[in-house]
Motif scaffolding. Structure first.
Motif, PDB file in Angstrom:
ATOM      1  N   ILE A  28       0.831  -1.205   0.000  1.00  0.00           N
ATOM      2  CA  ILE A  28       0.000   0.000   0.000  1.00  0.00           C
ATOM      3  C   ILE A  28       0.866   1.256   0.000  1.00  0.00           C
ATOM      4  N   ASP A  29       0.420   2.218  -0.777  1.00  0.00           N
ATOM      5  CA  ASP A  29       1.037   3.536  -0.739  1.00  0.00           C
ATOM      6  C   ASP A  29      -0.072   4.567  -0.893  1.00  0.00           C
ATOM      7  N   LEU A  30       0.271   5.825  -0.851  1.00  0.00           N
ATOM      8  CA  LEU A  30      -0.728   6.885  -0.891  1.00  0.00           C
ATOM      9  C   LEU A  30      -1.573   6.827  -2.154  1.00  0.00           C
ATOM     10  N   ASN A  31      -0.974   6.549  -3.293  1.00  0.00           N
ATOM     11  CA  ASN A  31      -1.729   6.509  -4.547  1.00  0.00           C
ATOM     12  C   ASN A  31      -2.745   5.376  -4.569  1.00  0.00           C
ATOM     13  N   ILE A  32      -2.337   4.207  -4.085  1.00  0.00           N
ATOM     14  CA  ILE A  32      -3.269   3.074  -4.037  1.00  0.00           C
ATOM     15  C   ILE A  32      -4.404   3.364  -3.069  1.00  0.00           C
ATOM     16  N   LEU A  33      -4.078   3.882  -1.906  1.00  0.00           N
ATOM     17  CA  LEU A  33      -5.101   4.202  -0.914  1.00  0.00           C
ATOM     18  C   LEU A  33      -6.060   5.263  -1.451  1.00  0.00           C
ATOM     19  N   ARG A  34      -5.524   6.307  -2.069  1.00  0.00           N
ATOM     20  CA  ARG A  34      -6.354   7.369  -2.649  1.00  0.00           C
ATOM     21  C   ARG A  34      -7.292   6.784  -3.708  1.00  0.00           C
ATOM     22  N   HIS A  35      -6.758   5.930  -4.576  1.00  0.00           N
ATOM     23  CA  HIS A  35      -7.572   5.305  -5.623  1.00  0.00           C
ATOM     24  C   HIS A  35      -8.712   4.486  -5.017  1.00  0.00           C
ATOM     25  N   ASP A  36      -8.401   3.672  -4.016  1.00  0.00           N
ATOM     26  CA  ASP A  36      -9.422   2.828  -3.396  1.00  0.00           C
ATOM     27  C   ASP A  36     -10.507   3.655  -2.724  1.00  0.00           C
ATOM     28  N   VAL A  37     -10.128   4.697  -2.019  1.00  0.00           N
ATOM     29  CA  VAL A  37     -11.115   5.559  -1.361  1.00  0.00           C
ATOM     30  C   VAL A  37     -11.986   6.249  -2.405  1.00  0.00           C
ATOM     31  N   GLN A  38     -11.377   6.766  -3.466  1.00  0.00           N
ATOM     32  CA  GLN A  38     -12.151   7.412  -4.533  1.00  0.00           C
ATOM     33  C   GLN A  38     -13.101   6.418  -5.190  1.00  0.00           C
ATOM     34  N   GLU A  39     -12.639   5.197  -5.394  1.00  0.00           N
ATOM     35  CA  GLU A  39     -13.486   4.176  -6.006  1.00  0.00           C
ATOM     36  C   GLU A  39     -14.707   3.898  -5.134  1.00  0.00           C
TER      37      GLU A  39
END
Length: 55
Positions: A28-39
């Motif tokens: 996990i990194d910030l980009n993956i977490l951001r993507h998942d939350v946005q999804e």
């Protein structure tokens, strides 16, 4: 993010039911977490499926 022994199984079930997403904690990194939350917030199906199972 699962922290106890049963939580990975619960997270997998939520994903299977269309009420959540899963990821590999070590990757996990910030980009993956951001993507998942946005999804999750972008697709009403997550909220609808969460309501169906009582969340």
């Amino acid at each position: 993010m699962p922290q106890f022994n049963d939580q990975p199984a619960v997270a997998a079930r939520l994903k299977e039911l269309g009420a959540g997403v899963t990821f590999i904690k070590e990757n996990i990194d910030l980009n993956i977490l951001r993507h998942d939350v946005q999804e999750i917030f972008s697709y009403p199906a997550f909220a609808e499926n969460s309501k169906k199972i009582g969340f």
